[in-house]
Design an enzyme around this catalytic site. Sequence first.
Site, short mmCIF file in Angstrom:
data_model
loop_
_atom_site.label_atom_id
_atom_site.label_comp_id
_atom_site.label_asym_id
_atom_site.label_seq_id
_atom_site.Cartn_x
_atom_site.Cartn_y
_atom_site.Cartn_z
N ASN A 11 0.85 -1.20 0.00
CA ASN A 11 0.00 0.00 0.00
C ASN A 11 0.88 1.24 0.00
O ASN A 11 2.10 1.15 0.03
CB ASN A 11 -0.95 -0.03 1.20
N LYS A 69 -13.32 0.91 15.84
CA LYS A 69 -12.05 0.18 15.94
C LYS A 69 -11.44 0.27 17.34
O LYS A 69 -10.79 -0.66 17.81
CB LYS A 69 -11.05 0.70 14.89
N1 CTP Z 1 -3.68 -3.74 11.88
C1 CTP Z 1 -2.96 -4.80 12.35
N2 CTP Z 1 -2.94 -5.97 11.66
C2 CTP Z 1 -3.62 -6.12 10.52
C3 CTP Z 1 -4.37 -5.04 10.01
C4 CTP Z 1 -4.38 -3.84 10.71
O1 CTP Z 1 -2.35 -4.67 13.40
N3 CTP Z 1 -3.57 -7.26 9.88
C5 CTP Z 1 -3.69 -2.49 12.66
C6 CTP Z 1 -3.02 -1.31 12.00
O2 CTP Z 1 -1.65 -1.26 12.35
C7 CTP Z 1 -3.77 -0.15 12.57
C8 CTP Z 1 -5.15 -0.72 12.84
O3 CTP Z 1 -5.00 -2.14 12.83
O4 CTP Z 1 -3.24 0.25 13.83
C9 CTP Z 1 -6.22 -0.35 11.88
O5 CTP Z 1 -5.85 -0.63 10.57
P1 CTP Z 1 -6.89 -0.45 9.41
O6 CTP Z 1 -6.30 -0.97 8.14
O7 CTP Z 1 -7.41 0.94 9.44
O8 CTP Z 1 -8.10 -1.36 9.95
P2 CTP Z 1 -8.57 -2.79 9.61
O9 CTP Z 1 -8.76 -3.51 10.88
O10 CTP Z 1 -7.69 -3.42 8.61
O11 CTP Z 1 -10.02 -2.47 9.03
P3 CTP Z 1 -10.47 -2.01 7.56
O12 CTP Z 1 -9.30 -2.24 6.62
O13 CTP Z 1 -11.63 -2.86 7.28
O14 CTP Z 1 -10.84 -0.57 7.69
#
Ligand code: CTP
Length: 404
Positions: free
Chosen positions: A210, A337
């Site tokens: 990303n 979250k």
């Molecule tokens: N995160 C994590 N492990 C993952 C995905 C996300 O620890 N496999 C953590 C990121 O480091 C961040 C938080 O979760 O602190 C939120 O990440 P985000 O991508 O916004 O949320 P997701 O849980 O992936 O939800 P979505 O993509 O559906 O918005």
Amino acid sequence: MKVVLGVGGGIAAYKAAELVRALSERDAEVQVVMTEAAQEFVRPLTFAALSGRKVITGMFSAGGGAEETLSSAVEHIQVAQENDILVVAPATADLLARFANGIANDFLTTFYLAFTGPVVLAPAMNTNMWNHAATQANIEVLRSRGHRIVGPGDGFLACGMVGPGRMSEPVEIAEAVLSLSRRKDLEGETILVTAGPTQEPLDPVRFVSNRSSGKMGYALAQAAADRGARVILISGPVHIPEPFGVQIVHVRTATEMRDAVLAGLDESTIIVKSAAVADYHVSTVPQQKMKKTAARMSLELDPTPDILAELGQKKGDRLLIGFAAETENLRQEVRRKLASKNCDMLVGNLVGQEGVGFESDTNEVLLGLATGELISIPKASKREVADRIFDEALKLRLALHAAQ
Ligand code: CTP
């Protein structure tokens, strides 16, 4: 704060005048020392007018009789004792070489040896001079002494070349100077910060990733270290300079990041999960490169481990700070979250806008706190946002303890 600004002989010497102003605006008292070469580029009078004090221009600049010579001969010791920080901008290749080798043949280099406080160096030179093995070896020596090297940046140089060698902007150098004198309110903490994207391989040559640049996480790591914390930075693949004074663990995939985070969990007191972790990966990566065919192709992906959610279960009384990158419904997502991942604080930012989130040098965030409070932090540099996050984290911990 009392700062000695050493000005070296390079084209960028004129930018040092702006640095005097940037430091004075931040309440620093500045004593300028110019090398002889620097005086070929800018007149001492410019610096005297901006700093409001006499510029030191040479070892025996007072001149005159024996008495005056003696007083100026010990002046470097006196100036060394009276000042808190030495910043050298521009730090030319020649100055770096003399500092690295302890050569004391003018006021600035003699002062350098007598000075025991923190040193900030802002190199500026031609790209080839910067890349030369001799300069790089000198930089390594100076770095290993604990000096902070700011820049050089990339860009168009006075010599007509384009590449590294440009002196960093005065404001950035002033920030580095200031950060060294900041309060040490994170002393005693071990802060684990994750930063950057992860890369999930599809085959030996391709991956899914990303746009995260790692800038926010690196700013958090630098802020924590400047404020006295021991910092473990777990970083995905990024292309930005490493923060100063932190322990870095480089990882590539979400699974590697999870392992590194869990390995550091026991010793940490605050965890900041600013990394943009990939949500999906190929669980068994083929050993050979996928071949192109005429047929349409689809990828089967499995979820990666949700590191933050796992930490939410294992955190104990550690302060857990998560991040959320959103393109809509920020308030709602921050609250959701925060609860679903059992964080103490969730930092939400809208990505995909100018000046906010991924790749940008600035950010604007919404903090969701476990106390139910929402705090919005207006647009500021990622470093300033990082400092605000830690300010709020310290207050939050007190509030949570008081509520127990
Ligand atoms: N995160 C994590 N492990 C993952 C995905 C996300 O620890 N496999 C953590 C990121 O480091 C961040 C938080 O979760 O602190 C939120 O990440 P985000 O991508 O916004 O949320 P997701 O849980 O992936 O939800 P979505 O993509 O559906 O918005």
